[in-house]
Design a protein around this motif. Structure first.
Motif, PDB file in Angstrom:
ATOM      1  N   THR A 199       0.690  -1.104  -0.002  1.00  0.00           N
ATOM      2  CA  THR A 199      -0.144  -0.030   0.122  1.00  0.00           C
ATOM      3  C   THR A 199       0.953   1.331   0.022  1.00  0.00           C
ATOM      4  N   HIS A 200       0.258   2.381  -0.311  1.00  0.00           N
ATOM      5  CA  HIS A 200       0.770   3.448  -0.442  1.00  0.00           C
ATOM      6  C   HIS A 200       0.344   4.401   0.805  1.00  0.00           C
ATOM      7  N   TYR A 201      -0.695   3.936   1.318  1.00  0.00           N
ATOM      8  CA  TYR A 201      -1.534   4.777   2.526  1.00  0.00           C
ATOM      9  C   TYR A 201      -0.910   4.674   3.865  1.00  0.00           C
ATOM     10  N   MET A 202      -0.363   5.416   4.477  1.00  0.00           N
ATOM     11  CA  MET A 202       0.180   5.316   5.585  1.00  0.00           C
ATOM     12  C   MET A 202      -0.836   5.089   6.835  1.00  0.00           C
ATOM     13  N   ASP A 203      -1.910   5.553   6.723  1.00  0.00           N
ATOM     14  CA  ASP A 203      -3.090   5.201   7.803  1.00  0.00           C
ATOM     15  C   ASP A 203      -3.396   3.779   7.624  1.00  0.00           C
ATOM     16  N   GLU A 204      -3.238   2.975   6.483  1.00  0.00           N
ATOM     17  CA  GLU A 204      -3.602   1.537   6.239  1.00  0.00           C
ATOM     18  C   GLU A 204      -2.381   0.685   6.899  1.00  0.00           C
ATOM     19  N   ALA A 205      -1.332   1.250   6.746  1.00  0.00           N
ATOM     20  CA  ALA A 205       0.136   0.854   7.035  1.00  0.00           C
ATOM     21  C   ALA A 205      -0.151   0.345   8.590  1.00  0.00           C
ATOM     22  N   LYS A 229       7.579   2.896  14.933  1.00  0.00           N
ATOM     23  CA  LYS A 229       7.260   4.492  15.399  1.00  0.00           C
ATOM     24  C   LYS A 229       8.254   4.844  16.464  1.00  0.00           C
ATOM     25  N   LYS A 230       8.241   3.682  17.491  1.00  0.00           N
ATOM     26  CA  LYS A 230       9.324   4.020  18.655  1.00  0.00           C
ATOM     27  C   LYS A 230      10.804   4.212  17.956  1.00  0.00           C
ATOM     28  N   GLU A 231      11.023   3.227  17.370  1.00  0.00           N
ATOM     29  CA  GLU A 231      12.599   3.030  17.035  1.00  0.00           C
ATOM     30  C   GLU A 231      12.932   4.405  16.099  1.00  0.00           C
ATOM     31  N   PHE A 232      12.048   5.097  15.188  1.00  0.00           N
ATOM     32  CA  PHE A 232      12.097   6.079  14.491  1.00  0.00           C
ATOM     33  C   PHE A 232      11.946   7.456  15.206  1.00  0.00           C
ATOM     34  N   LYS A 233      11.327   7.274  16.419  1.00  0.00           N
ATOM     35  CA  LYS A 233      10.993   8.407  17.051  1.00  0.00           C
ATOM     36  C   LYS A 233      10.081   9.504  16.509  1.00  0.00           C
ATOM     37  N   VAL A 234       9.070   8.859  15.846  1.00  0.00           N
ATOM     38  CA  VAL A 234       7.980   9.552  15.249  1.00  0.00           C
ATOM     39  C   VAL A 234       6.732   9.293  15.633  1.00  0.00           C
ATOM     40  N   GLU A 235       5.630  10.439  15.090  1.00  0.00           N
ATOM     41  CA  GLU A 235       4.308   9.942  15.494  1.00  0.00           C
ATOM     42  C   GLU A 235       3.658   9.031  14.801  1.00  0.00           C
ATOM     43  N   GLY A 236       3.660   9.007  13.471  1.00  0.00           N
ATOM     44  CA  GLY A 236       2.937   8.351  12.682  1.00  0.00           C
ATOM     45  C   GLY A 236       3.911   7.218  11.784  1.00  0.00           C
ATOM     46  N   MET A 237       3.278   6.404  10.950  1.00  0.00           N
ATOM     47  CA  MET A 237       3.859   5.336   9.995  1.00  0.00           C
ATOM     48  C   MET A 237       4.523   6.520   8.780  1.00  0.00           C
ATOM     49  N   GLU A 238       3.828   7.478   8.718  1.00  0.00           N
ATOM     50  CA  GLU A 238       4.326   8.406   7.476  1.00  0.00           C
ATOM     51  C   GLU A 238       5.660   8.913   8.013  1.00  0.00           C
TER      52      GLU A 238
END
Lengths: 253, 363
Positions: A199-205, A229-238
């Motif tokens: 998929t290309h949709y991050m919400d789907e991820a 998300k924890k590993e890359f220290k970001v909010e969402g999959m995007e």
């Protein structure tokens, strides 16, 4: 670390799988496992090699090197056994447009060895669940895109495969149809069908049990959305995706 | 498994807006129009007569020519040059020049000659016209027996199997062959490649369907279409032209079905190797034209140069045309046709095996 499925049976076992087209390495020694009943997200930018990798797992494409076991069968040596155990929904809609809805069920049910009675029962059941009974006799070409894709998914899981491969199944459809589509995916997973989805949709991820991200033919990250998300220290999959994709050298093909 | 696939092929053909009409109308048109258009008889050739003799004999000769259906004595010219102008203007096709003292010379020396000049721009018309005209002239003299002294040799030609030399009888089996080749060759050639273009082949390739089953399911519909087309043309040939096979109808169907397998197999092979419908179409055209030209359809294989005869030897259509003509006109049975049947069966096996092998489920 590999999540709630790691103690389960492995349905897809990939090791060092590689595909080269001339000098170009589309898929570069990828290795991973997918467990039974899991929804496995296969992410990557355009041209990262997702479709090529998926086609090798479906025994549609011959790997240059490496091996893949799908449903305990080698995709190279036992391709027909692999094919009996998988369902596939390609990026481009590929059911027969000049057949009616029920006729597509009948054709593919028949190809996978179901008999007339099984086919009738199963297709009525599926159409009923989809709320699609009224369109049973409609020619497929007359359906709107969202319905075509739901139909393609239903046909792909009609013969109860062990794994279903979905190549960008929700491309070009509206958010509510996408949502309905994911309900179908959840239902299939609940029934024990392993789902392998690009998929290309991050919400789907975020809906996937585990996600892998392909960059330049390699798998650069593979974990649950939460861990990533924890590993890359970001909010969402995007955020995860952008951080990884930034390292890509390959131009879009 | 096969049942569902064949069912699907038929639905796809029947739901196509164009194909069912083509399958019915094409044979009818072909049978109604082509035997008239592909007319090999020469009729109404226009003759200009330059009669320098104006005798009883020359007038009789001209009348004889005029009374045949082949010739119309269109103009009388004063001189050969006048007549030539007429040819140049396209008013006449042939000049018949009768010399002065023709009658006298004919009676006295028995070797008087007429001059025939032919406009050969249309080769067949010219050559045939010239030959017909000399025939009529010699017939005229043998009828009169002018010489009265020398015994004339009478050549009696007996035309067997097509006693009236009717070109329609000769063309109908050839047309049937063309029809079967066009419909049962082109349609399969476009079939698999159209699935490639539509993307549906992908959904098929991901199933465990054996290659043999898939190819077989593509073959059967065209085989049945071949039977339908064949029945239409046999009936039309009988009704319109009164031509029906002298040989057994069962043998005819049996051999035609082998031939359909040959051309459909070739079509499927081409389809497998093509990526677009255009490509398939042109490649098929290429083979089709060679096959038709080298089949003895219009020109006998025996009069081709040796290298061309070799090519004709590997042309399946050539064998089928031989079969058709022998069955239709001569009434040959299976035992007379062993050579042709063996050849066709080998072609059918080879092409279809090739079709199965060249169909790729993976790349």
């Amino acid at each position: 670390m590999t999540g709630k499925f790691s103690d389960r049976e492995r349905v897809i076992v990939v090791s060092e799988l590689t595909k080269k087209f001339g000098n170009f390495t589309a898929v570069d020694k990828i290795s991973f496992d997918v467990y039974k009943g899991e929804i496995f997200g296969f992410l990557g930018a355009n041209g990262a090699g997702k479709t090529t990798a998926m086609r090798m797992l479906c025994a549609l494409s011959i790997p240059t090197s490496g091996t893949a076991l799908v449903a305990n069968h080698d995709t190279m040596r036992e391709s027909d056994k692999v094919k009996s155990n998988i369902g596939y929904m390609s990026q481009k809609f590929s059911l027969y447009e000049d057949l009616k809805v029920w006729e597509n069920f009948r054709l593919f049910g028949g190809i996978y060895g179901m008999n007339d009675r099984e086919i009738t029962e199963k297709s009525n059941l599926m159409l009923d669940e989809l709320g699609f009974m009224s369109e049973k006799n409609t020619l497929v070409k007359a359906l709107p895109l969202g319905w075509k894709q739901k139909l393609a998914f239903s046909v792909a899981i009609f013969h109860k495969p062990k794994v279903v491969f979905l190549d960008e199944p929700t491309g070009g459809v509206d958010p509510s149809t996408r949502r309905q589509f994911w309900e179908l995916i959840y239902k299939a997973a609940h029934e024990g069908i392993t789902v392998f989805v690009t998929t290309h949709y991050m919400d789907e991820a975020e809906y996937c049990d585990r996600v892998s991200v392909m960059v330049d033919g390699r798998i650069d990250a593979l974990d649950t959305p939460y861990n990533l998300k924890k590993e890359f220290k970001v909010e969402g999959m995007e955020g995860v995706f952008l951080k990884l994709a930034r390292g890509a050298n390959r131009k879009e093909i | 498994m096969l049942k569902y696939l064949i069912e699907k092929e038929f639905k796809a053909i029947m739901r196509n807006k164009f194909l069912p009409k083509l399958i019915l109308v094409f044979p009818v048109m072909m049978m109604l129009l082509m035997p008239w258009a592909a007319n090999l008889d020469i009729k109404d050739i226009k003759v200009a007569v330059v009669d320098n003799d104006r005798s009883q004999l020359s007038t009789g000769l001209v009348n004889k020519i005029n009374s045949s259906t082949y010739f119309i004595v269109e103009r009388y010219a004063k001189s050969y040059n006048d007549a030539k102008t007429m040819v140049q203007n396209g008013e006449v096709d042939i000049i018949l020049e009768i010399p002065e003292n023709y009658e006298k010379d004919q009676v006295r020396e028995k070797n008087a000659k007429v001059n025939i000049s032919v406009n050969a721009v249309n080769g067949t018309r010219g050559a045939m016209g010239g030959a017909y005209l000399s025939n009529i002239i010699s017939e005229f003299f043998s009828g009169r027996n002018v010489s009265g002294q020398t015994a004339l040799i009478n050549v009696a030609t007996q035309t067997r199997y097509n006693p009236t030399m009717d070109y329609k009888k000769f063309m109908v089996p050839a047309l049937m062959t063309m029809l079967l080749t066009l419909l049962c060759g082109f349609l399969p050639a476009l079939n698999i490649v159209s699935e490639k273009e539509a993307g549906t082949i992908e959904q098929i390739n991901v199933t465990p369907i054996p290659k043999f089953t898939f190819i077989f399911s593509k073959l059967i519909p065209y085989w049945i279409i071949g039977f339908i087309v064949l029945t239409i043309v046999i009936l039309l040939a009988k009704i319109i032209y009164g031509v029906s096979p002298v040989g057994s109808l069962a043998t005819f169907y049996l051999l035609a079905s082998v031939f359909v397998l040959v051309v459909s197999g070739l079509g499927l092979v081409i389809s497998n190797y093509s990526n677009t419908m255009q490509q398939a179409m042109f490649v098929m055209f290429f083979f089709m034209l060679i096959m038709i030209m080298m089949a003895g359809l219009f020109t006998p294989v025996d009069s081709m140069p040796e290298w061309a005869q070799l090519i004709a030897g590997i042309n399946p259509m050539r064998y089928f045309i031989e079969i058709m003509r022998m069955l239709y006109l001569k009434g040959s049975g299976l035992s007379d046709l062993t050579r042709q049947i063996t050849a066709l069966a080998l072609f059918a096996a080879a092409f279809n095996l090739w079709a199965i092998i060249s169909y790729r489920k993976k790349n």
